[in-house]
Design a protein around this motif. Structure first.
Motif, PDB file in Angstrom:
ATOM      1  N   PRO A   1       0.847  -1.238   0.057  1.00  0.00           N
ATOM      2  CA  PRO A   1      -0.001   0.058  -0.104  1.00  0.00           C
ATOM      3  C   PRO A   1       0.703   1.140  -0.110  1.00  0.00           C
ATOM      4  N   HIS A   2       0.473   2.306  -0.611  1.00  0.00           N
ATOM      5  CA  HIS A   2       1.142   3.403  -0.819  1.00  0.00           C
ATOM      6  C   HIS A   2       0.361   4.818  -1.287  1.00  0.00           C
ATOM      7  N   LEU A   3       0.930   5.732  -0.884  1.00  0.00           N
ATOM      8  CA  LEU A   3       0.339   7.000  -1.256  1.00  0.00           C
ATOM      9  C   LEU A   3       1.454   7.878  -1.994  1.00  0.00           C
ATOM     10  N   VAL A   4       1.048   8.893  -2.880  1.00  0.00           N
ATOM     11  CA  VAL A   4       1.799   9.779  -3.566  1.00  0.00           C
ATOM     12  C   VAL A   4       1.588  11.189  -3.561  1.00  0.00           C
ATOM     13  N   LEU A   5       2.528  11.860  -3.038  1.00  0.00           N
ATOM     14  CA  LEU A   5       2.111  13.490  -2.997  1.00  0.00           C
ATOM     15  C   LEU A   5       3.258  14.055  -4.023  1.00  0.00           C
ATOM     16  N   THR A   6       2.777  14.884  -4.846  1.00  0.00           N
ATOM     17  CA  THR A   6       3.392  15.635  -5.827  1.00  0.00           C
ATOM     18  C   THR A   6       3.875  16.942  -5.347  1.00  0.00           C
ATOM     19  N   LEU A   7       5.220  17.062  -5.415  1.00  0.00           N
ATOM     20  CA  LEU A   7       5.864  18.252  -4.905  1.00  0.00           C
ATOM     21  C   LEU A   7       5.907  19.633  -5.670  1.00  0.00           C
ATOM     22  N   GLN A   8       6.329  19.007  -7.050  1.00  0.00           N
ATOM     23  CA  GLN A   8       6.446  19.859  -8.189  1.00  0.00           C
ATOM     24  C   GLN A   8       5.725  19.466  -9.489  1.00  0.00           C
ATOM     25  N   HIS A   9       5.218  20.663 -10.479  1.00  0.00           N
ATOM     26  CA  HIS A   9       4.642  20.285 -11.577  1.00  0.00           C
ATOM     27  C   HIS A   9       5.821  19.414 -12.255  1.00  0.00           C
ATOM     28  N   CYS A  10       5.139  18.194 -12.800  1.00  0.00           N
ATOM     29  CA  CYS A  10       6.175  16.946 -13.496  1.00  0.00           C
ATOM     30  C   CYS A  10       5.541  16.005 -14.458  1.00  0.00           C
ATOM     31  N   VAL A  11       6.446  15.364 -14.878  1.00  0.00           N
ATOM     32  CA  VAL A  11       6.099  14.088 -15.611  1.00  0.00           C
ATOM     33  C   VAL A  11       6.877  12.910 -15.281  1.00  0.00           C
ATOM     34  N   MET A  12       6.010  11.989 -15.017  1.00  0.00           N
ATOM     35  CA  MET A  12       6.651  10.737 -14.608  1.00  0.00           C
ATOM     36  C   MET A  12       6.147   9.479 -15.514  1.00  0.00           C
ATOM     37  N   VAL A  13       7.135   8.869 -16.004  1.00  0.00           N
ATOM     38  CA  VAL A  13       6.790   7.490 -16.939  1.00  0.00           C
ATOM     39  C   VAL A  13       6.840   6.408 -16.138  1.00  0.00           C
ATOM     40  N   GLU A  14       6.062   5.345 -16.407  1.00  0.00           N
ATOM     41  CA  GLU A  14       6.076   3.968 -16.025  1.00  0.00           C
ATOM     42  C   GLU A  14       5.995   2.789 -16.906  1.00  0.00           C
ATOM     43  N   GLU A  15       6.357   1.615 -16.145  1.00  0.00           N
ATOM     44  CA  GLU A  15       5.968   0.577 -17.068  1.00  0.00           C
ATOM     45  C   GLU A  15       5.462  -0.408 -15.977  1.00  0.00           C
ATOM     46  N   ARG A  16       4.616  -1.354 -16.154  1.00  0.00           N
ATOM     47  CA  ARG A  16       3.934  -2.202 -15.004  1.00  0.00           C
ATOM     48  C   ARG A  16       4.181  -3.697 -15.716  1.00  0.00           C
ATOM     49  N   VAL A  17       5.033  -4.614 -15.020  1.00  0.00           N
ATOM     50  CA  VAL A  17       5.294  -6.116 -15.290  1.00  0.00           C
ATOM     51  C   VAL A  17       4.847  -6.910 -14.307  1.00  0.00           C
ATOM     52  N   ILE A  18       4.034  -7.935 -14.613  1.00  0.00           N
ATOM     53  CA  ILE A  18       3.972  -9.230 -13.856  1.00  0.00           C
ATOM     54  C   ILE A  18       5.031  -9.851 -14.258  1.00  0.00           C
ATOM     55  N   HIS A  19       5.708 -10.647 -13.122  1.00  0.00           N
ATOM     56  CA  HIS A  19       6.533 -11.459 -13.339  1.00  0.00           C
ATOM     57  C   HIS A  19       6.254 -12.932 -12.818  1.00  0.00           C
ATOM     58  N   LYS A  20       6.588 -13.885 -13.437  1.00  0.00           N
ATOM     59  CA  LYS A  20       6.230 -15.159 -13.242  1.00  0.00           C
ATOM     60  C   LYS A  20       7.018 -15.952 -12.252  1.00  0.00           C
ATOM     61  N   LEU A  21       7.946 -15.343 -11.811  1.00  0.00           N
ATOM     62  CA  LEU A  21       8.540 -15.850 -10.646  1.00  0.00           C
ATOM     63  C   LEU A  21       7.924 -15.419  -9.320  1.00  0.00           C
ATOM     64  N   PHE A  22       6.917 -14.485  -9.568  1.00  0.00           N
ATOM     65  CA  PHE A  22       6.256 -13.936  -8.295  1.00  0.00           C
ATOM     66  C   PHE A  22       4.808 -14.090  -8.340  1.00  0.00           C
ATOM     67  N   LEU A  23       4.325 -15.256  -8.797  1.00  0.00           N
ATOM     68  CA  LEU A  23       2.979 -15.716  -9.029  1.00  0.00           C
ATOM     69  C   LEU A  23       2.244 -15.572  -7.601  1.00  0.00           C
ATOM     70  N   ASP A  24       2.805 -15.615  -6.667  1.00  0.00           N
ATOM     71  CA  ASP A  24       2.455 -15.635  -5.169  1.00  0.00           C
ATOM     72  C   ASP A  24       1.799 -14.153  -4.866  1.00  0.00           C
ATOM     73  N   GLU A  25       2.558 -13.169  -5.575  1.00  0.00           N
ATOM     74  CA  GLU A  25       1.855 -11.742  -5.509  1.00  0.00           C
ATOM     75  C   GLU A  25       0.674 -11.877  -6.253  1.00  0.00           C
ATOM     76  N   VAL A  26       0.250 -12.205  -7.454  1.00  0.00           N
ATOM     77  CA  VAL A  26      -0.845 -12.404  -8.167  1.00  0.00           C
ATOM     78  C   VAL A  26      -1.805 -13.116  -7.410  1.00  0.00           C
ATOM     79  N   HIS A  27      -1.365 -14.220  -6.769  1.00  0.00           N
ATOM     80  CA  HIS A  27      -2.506 -14.831  -5.792  1.00  0.00           C
ATOM     81  C   HIS A  27      -2.989 -14.134  -4.780  1.00  0.00           C
ATOM     82  N   TYR A  28      -2.174 -13.263  -4.136  1.00  0.00           N
ATOM     83  CA  TYR A  28      -2.502 -12.514  -3.024  1.00  0.00           C
ATOM     84  C   TYR A  28      -3.399 -11.132  -3.492  1.00  0.00           C
ATOM     85  N   PHE A  29      -2.900 -10.660  -4.730  1.00  0.00           N
ATOM     86  CA  PHE A  29      -3.995  -9.663  -5.338  1.00  0.00           C
ATOM     87  C   PHE A  29      -5.397 -10.148  -5.642  1.00  0.00           C
ATOM     88  N   MET A  30      -5.292 -11.147  -6.227  1.00  0.00           N
ATOM     89  CA  MET A  30      -6.816 -11.884  -6.566  1.00  0.00           C
ATOM     90  C   MET A  30      -7.627 -12.310  -5.387  1.00  0.00           C
TER      91      MET A  30
END
Length: 501
Positions: A297-326
């Motif tokens: 769990p996390h929250l995000v506070l923006t301190l300045q006008h900005c641009v952030m780029v992100e990529e999201r990846v599920i990793h098959k070595l961490f399927l226990d995390e997928v299980h937890y989320f589901m």
């Protein structure tokens, strides 16, 4: 412009409110934070072994800047100048929907059009009142702004873990460019499917925008901090977020970090403090990319006008995390939009056999080091646990997994921190905890009531029944005598030693 620099080091514990005050954040942000909250600076990985350990431990970590260098170079010296000062890039072919700053704040409606704004340019996002936050996913070229797909320029660290084709170990799920106005705040949440996120702030020559009364915060590399991420561990979720209450009220119900007095927080019991130690991760413009682990769990506070780029990846070595989320998502009244890997690949027994189990068995038998093989074992065990519920698996595939997991050398592989926590976290989902009661890891319980969408707790008790009685008493006191009476009652009950704020 006045500046203040981050000089604190990872690995040292700080009082959160004192730390943020030393960084000269606005008093409107820090003024009512309890001094009960402790924190650490998110670690800066120094080498691959260090980074690998943080990933295995489930710790948010700031990676070396080279992994975001191509994305940063794509906009030159200033990302806002690149996007806004060029009319062809600034104006959208089709309008977009931005979130109002403070999306998800305690007490607000789960789905509320008042929290959205239609915008026609990047400039509108930054000049909005209240501040806005635009998360622009790169899912189609049709009607998209005339800009590159910046997240494609991110370079993922740890080739042993994160390299390979889609059909092997990593599953790219989504990518986005996020344009945020100063003072935008996104409240406590999980990401969308048990995935890792790699995100970088794009460079700025100078900060923009009105209201620069406070000094500009400079990160460890001397660049402006544009966003502050505040993370908690997975097992702190139920302290921060109360899903049962949200399901009943259809409003966000979670702890207001910025306005919860010390006497309303769960009290210490002997040497045990139920409040989690938080991680604070400063994201600099053009600085170190942040690698966020799944399900924290996390929250995000923006301190300045900005641009952030992100990529999201599920990793098959961490399927226990997928299980937890589901499992977690099953308890939500408003279900998330699942990635195709969850709703398609894992529901097709042939694909599970060929695209999931096959690569994992290969790692289990041939991979190195043992930490990676142990991850493959945990993911294969997850396939078995989830078969028939979250995953569709052929019986012969399950037999092959069982045979592989029965090998003595496989069983001897040491469990990592994530795997050791997983069983306890999953068991918590099946515990019959009464509504309005929080169960803490030390087998203590506390009743809570929600004030403005944020929980206020009674004392720690040994049984859920005692906590239920406390909750009823607090509700009765608030209803009959008012919030002031409840506030005074908790102050007296806790005493002055419970902290300021």
């Amino acid at each position: 412009v006045d500046t203040v620099s981050i000089k604190e080091t990872p690995g040292t514990e700080y009082v959160l409110v004192d730390l943020l005050r030393s960084w000269k954040l606005p008093e409107s942000v820090v003024g009512k934070i309890s001094d009960r909250w402790k924190c650490q600076i998110a670690p800066f990985a120094t080498d691959e072994a260090d980074l690998n350990q943080h990933v295995l431990d489930g710790t948010p970590v700031l990676t070396p800047s080279r992994f975001g260098q191509r994305a940063c170079s794509s906009v030159g010296e200033d990302c806002l100048e690149y996007l806004i000062d060029n009319p062809e890039r600034n104006t959208f072919p089709k309008p977009k929907i931005a979130f109002v700053a403070g999306w998800g704040r305690p007490g607000s409606i789960l789905i509320d059009d008042e929290e959205l704004r239609v915008v026609n340019s990047f400039e509108e996002v930054l000049n909005g009142d209240p501040p806005l936050n635009l998360q622009m996913f790169h899912r189609s070229d049709e009607g998209e702004p005339n800009i590159p797909r910046f997240p494609e320029f991110l370079d993922w660290p740890l080739p042993t873990l994160f390299s390979g084709s889609e059909g092997e170990l990593r599953v790219p799920c989504d990518m986005a460019t996020r344009v945020s106005a100063k003072q935008a705040l996104t409240w406590w949440h999980l990401d969308d499917g048990g995935e890792f996120l790699l995100q970088v702030g794009l460079p700025l020559k100078e900060v923009r925008g009105k209201h620069q009364e406070n000094p500009v915060l400079l990160g460890p590399s001397g660049k402006p901090v544009v966003k502050l991420f505040v993370f908690a561990a997975r097992n702190a979720y139920d302290i921060l977020v109360q899903d049962k209450e949200s399901n009943k009220t259809h409003r966000f119900s979670h702890l207001d970090l910025f306005n919860s007095p010390s006497h309303a927080l769960p009290e210490p019991s002997g040497d045990y403090d139920p409040l989690p130690t938080l991680w604070v991760a400063p994201l600099e413009a053009g600085g170190r990319p942040l690698l966020s682990p799944p399900n924290v769990p996390h929250l995000v506070l923006t301190l300045q006008h900005c641009v952030m780029v992100e990529e999201r990846v599920i990793h098959k070595l961490f399927l226990d995390e997928v299980h937890y989320f589901m499992e977690k998502a099953e308890g939500w009244a408003e279900r998330p939009i699942f990635y195709p890997f969850l709703k398609e690949t894992l529901q097709d027994a042939d694909k599970v056999r060929d695209e999931v189990v096959g690569p994992l068995l290969k790692v289990l038998r041939e991979g190195s080091p043992d930490q990676v093989r142990a991850r493959a074992r945990e993911s294969l065990a997850t396939v078995v646990k989830c078969a028939g519920k979250h995953f569709v698996v052929h019986p012969e595939t399950l037999s092959e997994i069982d045979t592989a997991l029965a090998d003595a050398a496989v069983q001897a592989l040491e469990k990592d921190k994530r795997a050791l926590e997983q069983e306890e976290l999953l068991q918590a989902f099946s515990r019959n905890i009464p509504d309005g009661v929080t169960a803490f890891p030390n087998d203590r319980f506390a009743g809570h009531v929600h004030i403005g969408g944020s929980p206020w707790w009674g004392p720690l008790r040994e049984t859920p029944e005692e906590a239920v009685k406390d909750r009823k008493d607090m509700i009765s006191m608030k209803n009959k005598k008012g919030l002031g009476a409840l506030d005074e009652h908790l102050r007296k009950e806790r005493g002055t030693a419970q902290g300021r704020g």
